[in-house]
Design a protein around this motif. Structure first.
Motif, PDB file in Angstrom:
ATOM      1  N   HIS A   1       0.832  -1.203   0.000  1.00 16.29           N
ATOM      2  CA  HIS A   1       0.000   0.000   0.000  1.00 16.29           C
ATOM      3  C   HIS A   1       0.869   1.257   0.000  1.00 16.29           C
ATOM      4  O   HIS A   1       1.918   1.282   0.662  1.00 16.29           O
ATOM      5  CB  HIS A   1      -0.894   0.027   1.243  1.00 16.29           C
ATOM      6  N   PRO A   2       0.447   2.305  -0.720  1.00 13.72           N
ATOM      7  CA  PRO A   2       1.139   3.597  -0.594  1.00 13.72           C
ATOM      8  C   PRO A   2       1.013   4.097   0.837  1.00 13.72           C
ATOM      9  O   PRO A   2       0.023   3.822   1.528  1.00 13.72           O
ATOM     10  CB  PRO A   2       0.381   4.502  -1.571  1.00 13.72           C
ATOM     11  N   TYR A   3       2.020   4.847   1.273  1.00 13.00           N
ATOM     12  CA  TYR A   3       2.039   5.360   2.638  1.00 13.00           C
ATOM     13  C   TYR A   3       2.572   6.782   2.587  1.00 13.00           C
ATOM     14  O   TYR A   3       3.243   7.156   1.614  1.00 13.00           O
ATOM     15  CB  TYR A   3       2.933   4.457   3.502  1.00 13.00           C
ATOM     16  N   PRO A   4       2.297   7.610   3.579  1.00  8.85           N
ATOM     17  CA  PRO A   4       2.740   9.014   3.524  1.00  8.85           C
ATOM     18  C   PRO A   4       4.245   9.166   3.338  1.00  8.85           C
ATOM     19  O   PRO A   4       5.027   8.296   3.701  1.00  8.85           O
ATOM     20  CB  PRO A   4       2.291   9.564   4.886  1.00  8.85           C
ATOM     21  N   HIS A   5       4.627  10.305   2.755  1.00 10.82           N
ATOM     22  CA  HIS A   5       6.030  10.698   2.592  1.00 10.82           C
ATOM     23  C   HIS A   5       6.814   9.718   1.716  1.00 10.82           C
ATOM     24  O   HIS A   5       7.964   9.367   2.013  1.00 10.82           O
ATOM     25  CB  HIS A   5       6.711  10.847   3.953  1.00 10.82           C
ATOM     26  N   SER A   6       6.181   9.257   0.642  1.00  8.03           N
ATOM     27  CA  SER A   6       6.843   8.399  -0.358  1.00  8.03           C
ATOM     28  C   SER A   6       7.308   7.068   0.221  1.00  8.03           C
ATOM     29  O   SER A   6       8.287   6.485  -0.247  1.00  8.03           O
ATOM     30  CB  SER A   6       8.037   9.130  -0.988  1.00  8.03           C
ATOM     31  N   THR A   7       6.633   6.586   1.236  1.00  7.50           N
ATOM     32  CA  THR A   7       6.963   5.279   1.791  1.00  7.50           C
ATOM     33  C   THR A   7       5.862   4.287   1.421  1.00  7.50           C
ATOM     34  O   THR A   7       4.909   4.617   0.718  1.00  7.50           O
ATOM     35  CB  THR A   7       7.115   5.348   3.320  1.00  7.50           C
ATOM     36  N   LEU A   8       6.015   3.060   1.896  1.00 11.47           N
ATOM     37  CA  LEU A   8       5.063   2.000   1.583  1.00 11.47           C
ATOM     38  C   LEU A   8       4.695   1.252   2.860  1.00 11.47           C
ATOM     39  O   LEU A   8       5.407   1.318   3.860  1.00 11.47           O
ATOM     40  CB  LEU A   8       5.672   1.008   0.581  1.00 11.47           C
ATOM     41  N   LEU A   9       3.585   0.531   2.795  1.00 11.68           N
ATOM     42  CA  LEU A   9       3.168  -0.333   3.891  1.00 11.68           C
ATOM     43  C   LEU A   9       2.924  -1.725   3.327  1.00 11.68           C
ATOM     44  O   LEU A   9       2.174  -1.888   2.364  1.00 11.68           O
ATOM     45  CB  LEU A   9       1.894   0.187   4.553  1.00 11.68           C
ATOM     46  N   LEU A  10       3.573  -2.727   3.922  1.00  7.03           N
ATOM     47  CA  LEU A  10       3.389  -4.106   3.483  1.00  7.03           C
ATOM     48  C   LEU A  10       2.402  -4.821   4.390  1.00  7.03           C
ATOM     49  O   LEU A  10       2.452  -4.685   5.612  1.00  7.03           O
ATOM     50  CB  LEU A  10       4.720  -4.868   3.516  1.00  7.03           C
ATOM     51  N   VAL A  11       1.512  -5.576   3.777  1.00  8.76           N
ATOM     52  CA  VAL A  11       0.659  -6.500   4.518  1.00  8.76           C
ATOM     53  C   VAL A  11       1.159  -7.898   4.180  1.00  8.76           C
ATOM     54  O   VAL A  11       1.137  -8.316   3.020  1.00  8.76           O
ATOM     55  CB  VAL A  11      -0.821  -6.353   4.132  1.00  8.76           C
ATOM     56  N   MET A  12       1.634  -8.605   5.198  1.00  8.09           N
ATOM     57  CA  MET A  12       2.191  -9.930   4.984  1.00  8.09           C
ATOM     58  C   MET A  12       1.080 -10.978   5.008  1.00  8.09           C
ATOM     59  O   MET A  12      -0.054 -10.705   5.408  1.00  8.09           O
ATOM     60  CB  MET A  12       3.246 -10.230   6.054  1.00  8.09           C
ATOM     61  N   ARG A  13       1.395 -12.178   4.588  1.00  8.13           N
ATOM     62  CA  ARG A  13       0.382 -13.229   4.469  1.00  8.13           C
ATOM     63  C   ARG A  13      -0.211 -13.643   5.814  1.00  8.13           C
ATOM     64  O   ARG A  13      -1.302 -14.212   5.864  1.00  8.13           O
ATOM     65  CB  ARG A  13       0.965 -14.441   3.748  1.00  8.13           C
ATOM     66  N   ASP A  14       0.494 -13.347   6.903  1.00  4.62           N
ATOM     67  CA  ASP A  14      -0.061 -13.654   8.224  1.00  4.62           C
ATOM     68  C   ASP A  14      -0.854 -12.487   8.794  1.00  4.62           C
ATOM     69  O   ASP A  14      -1.344 -12.557   9.922  1.00  4.62           O
ATOM     70  CB  ASP A  14       1.055 -14.043   9.191  1.00  4.62           C
ATOM     71  N   GLY A  15      -0.966 -11.385   8.024  1.00  8.01           N
ATOM     72  CA  GLY A  15      -1.697 -10.213   8.485  1.00  8.01           C
ATOM     73  C   GLY A  15      -0.829  -9.136   9.099  1.00  8.01           C
ATOM     74  O   GLY A  15      -1.320  -8.032   9.381  1.00  8.01           O
TER      75      GLY A  15
END
Length: 212
Positions: A179-193
């Motif tokens: 997922h896009p995240y503030p300040h040109s960063t990202l957020l990962l959602v892993m398979r375990d949540g």
């Protein structure tokens, strides 16, 4: 005398590589990796890590890669803002010094609930730095590894794991969503949540790695 001074007293071997192969090699009287121009860059070498992370890397390696243990200092080379390769200085290890050995098999062994548990690399979801040790989250178990995250990074297979933050390394095959995240960063959602942040430093590398 500190380690840096000890290495500096000995003439290093010099390695220059493009993004795929070694293009120049000058051996030292003190250490010779027997590299030939045209040889592919060895996975998990100091040169490969500097290119993969696009930053300076200064680390020891044991004898499994080139038949001799060494300390390498590698710097990526850029032209007009584009990475072109890397130059690496190769030093013999100081007397009495030993390179950190990677795990003897394709697994990490963690301490969990008063027992040791080997975890196959395939089952590892992510690793997190905690108090100079490493917390390992896997599919069916979690536990602590005695080594620091930085020490473990060199021994993890580069085709499976990626650093996303100074505190996190993930198994890229366990990423479910990005997922896009503030300040040109990202957020990962892993398979375990689990939800893990990707820092600004590592976001471009992850984008390049995964092709988005």
């Amino acid at each position: 005398m500190d380690k840096g001074a000890t290495w500096a007293m000995k003439l290093p071997s010099v390695v220059i590589a493009d993004e795929e192969r070694y293009v120049y090699y000058r051996p030292s009287p003190f250490i010779d990796l027997h590299i030939r121009p045209g040889d592919p860059i060895k996975p998990d070498s100091v040169t490969e890590k500097a290119l993969r992370l696009n930053r300076e890397v200064a680390e020891p390696r044991d004898a499994r890669l080139f038949g001799v243990a060494y300390f390498g200092f590698s710097v990526p080379l850029s032209e007009a803002g584009r990475r072109r390769g890397a130059v690496t200085l190769v030093f013999p290890l100081a007397d009495g010094e030993r390179a950190a050995l990677p795990p003897t098999g394709p697994f990490l062994t963690v301490w969990s609930r008063e027992r040791w548990i080997p975890i196959d690399f395939e089952d590892v979801i992510f690793l997190e730095a905690q108090n100079r040790k490493t917390f390992v989250r896997a599919r069916d178990v979690q536990g602590m590894h005695r080594e620091s995250l930085s020490s473990l990074e060199a021994s993890l297979p580069a085709d499976r794991f990626a650093r996303i933050h100074r505190a996190y390394i993930v198994n890229v095959r366990q990423i479910a969503e990005i997922h896009p995240y503030p300040h040109s960063t990202l957020l990962l959602v892993m398979r375990d949540g689990s939800r893990l942040p990707v820092s600004r430093t590592y976001a471009p590398l992850l984008r390049q790695r995964l092709g988005f």
